[in-house]
Design an enzyme around this catalytic site. Structure first.
Site, PDB file in Angstrom:
ATOM      1  N   ASP A  92     -28.605  13.453 -13.515  1.00  0.00           N
ATOM      2  CA  ASP A  92     -27.709  12.910 -12.489  1.00  0.00           C
ATOM      3  C   ASP A  92     -27.589  11.393 -12.620  1.00  0.00           C
ATOM      4  OD1 ASP A  92     -27.130  15.372 -11.093  1.00  0.00           O
ATOM      5  OD2 ASP A  92     -29.238  15.343 -10.504  1.00  0.00           O
ATOM      6  N   ASP A 126     -30.878   5.972 -15.003  1.00  0.00           N
ATOM      7  CA  ASP A 126     -29.994   5.119 -14.190  1.00  0.00           C
ATOM      8  C   ASP A 126     -30.737   4.454 -13.043  1.00  0.00           C
ATOM      9  OD1 ASP A 126     -30.265   7.661 -12.853  1.00  0.00           O
ATOM     10  OD2 ASP A 126     -28.625   7.066 -11.535  1.00  0.00           O
ATOM     11  N   ASP A 182     -32.063  11.347 -18.436  1.00  0.00           N
ATOM     12  CA  ASP A 182     -31.929  11.807 -17.067  1.00  0.00           C
ATOM     13  C   ASP A 182     -30.587  12.542 -16.967  1.00  0.00           C
ATOM     14  OD1 ASP A 182     -32.540  12.010 -14.318  1.00  0.00           O
ATOM     15  OD2 ASP A 182     -31.334  10.252 -13.874  1.00  0.00           O
TER      16      ASP A 182
END
Length: 262
Positions: A21, A215, A19
């Site tokens: 961000d 995240d 990922d």
């Protein structure tokens, strides 16, 4: 197994999906260790892709934004929900047509996939991310869906971040259109594991030897598990330990940040 001990399956991982961000960058700043990890993958010729549900920007735009934060990722190593949506539509109906609510990311991806943008009898209505949702465009989308156009959306995120606070995002507009039409969109981006499967196809990878770094439990980790990937949750985004406990599933590994993968 202690937190610092690598997971036994990690030695078998030959490809990585990460990922963007919250994993590589946080509020436009590089997460410590992110640039080194990408450099390590590049120097060792480890296939990888950087994934994002953001469909506003093209891969070239995102590559430039990452470079500005000190992370060197070429555009062919970036896979967005817009690119995944275009790949899906090209597979579903080659040379089709679409009415699009969105910006350069989704418009460019659909053009490159051989799609025609139209307001008259499109095959699909595609809703992507934009900072300028127009009531007129949303009205048009609703009428076209009622007339039979198929409803597709790039991602389900209800809000996006800004310096002033949350902004309504694609998922909020999807909900508005669903309420008016009674039709739910088929959503391509995470947590649909199709986002990961299309990324795997893009680099010729297989799920059994590919790792995924994210995240968020509710998008990255669940989609990674459903796609059969080795899942790594990093704590640099929005997950904290209490967040993990809320879910009935667990990632294979929980690390402080991507620096712990080096």
């Amino acid at each position: 197994m202690t937190q610092n001990e690598p997971h036994p399956r990690r030695a078998e991982i030959e490809c990585w999906l990460t990922d963007m961000d919250g994993v590589l960058v946080h509020e436009n700043r590089a997460v410590p260790g992110a640039a080194d990890l990408i450099k390590h993958w590049r120097e060792n010729e480890i296939p990888y892709l950087v994934l994002t549900n953001n469909s506003i920007f093209t891969a070239r735009d995102l590559s430039a934004r990452l470079a500005a934060s000190g992370i060197s990722v070429p555009e062919d190593r970036i896979w967005t929900s817009a690119l995944a949506t275009a790949a899906f539509l090209k597979q579903q109906q080659p040379g089709g047509s679409a009415f699009v609510i969105g910006e350069a990311g989704i418009l460019t991806a659909l053009h490159d996939a051989g799609y025609v943008m139209t307001e008259s009898n499109p095959d699909f209505v595609v809703v992507g991310e934009t900072r300028n949702y127009s009531f007129e465009a949303i009205t048009k989308a609703i009428r076209l869906i009622i007339k039979g156009a198929r409803f597709i959306s790039t991602n389900p995120d209800a809000t996006g971040p800004s310096h002033e606070g949350p902004l309504p995002a694609t998922g909020a507009i999807n909900a508005l259109i669903t309420k008016a039409t009674g039709k739910h969109p088929y959503i391509i981006g995470k947590p649909n594991p199709m986002m990961f499967r299309s990324a795997l196809n893009q680099i010729g990878a297989h799920s059994h030897n590919t790792g995924m770094i994210g995240d968020r439990m509710d998008t990255d980790v669940v989609a990674g598990i459903e796609a059969g990937l080795h899942t790594v949750l990093v704590m640099t985004g929005i997950s904290d330990r209490a967040e993990i406990e809320r879910f009935p599933f667990r990632p294979d590994e929980v690390l402080g940040s991507v620096a712990d993968l080096l």
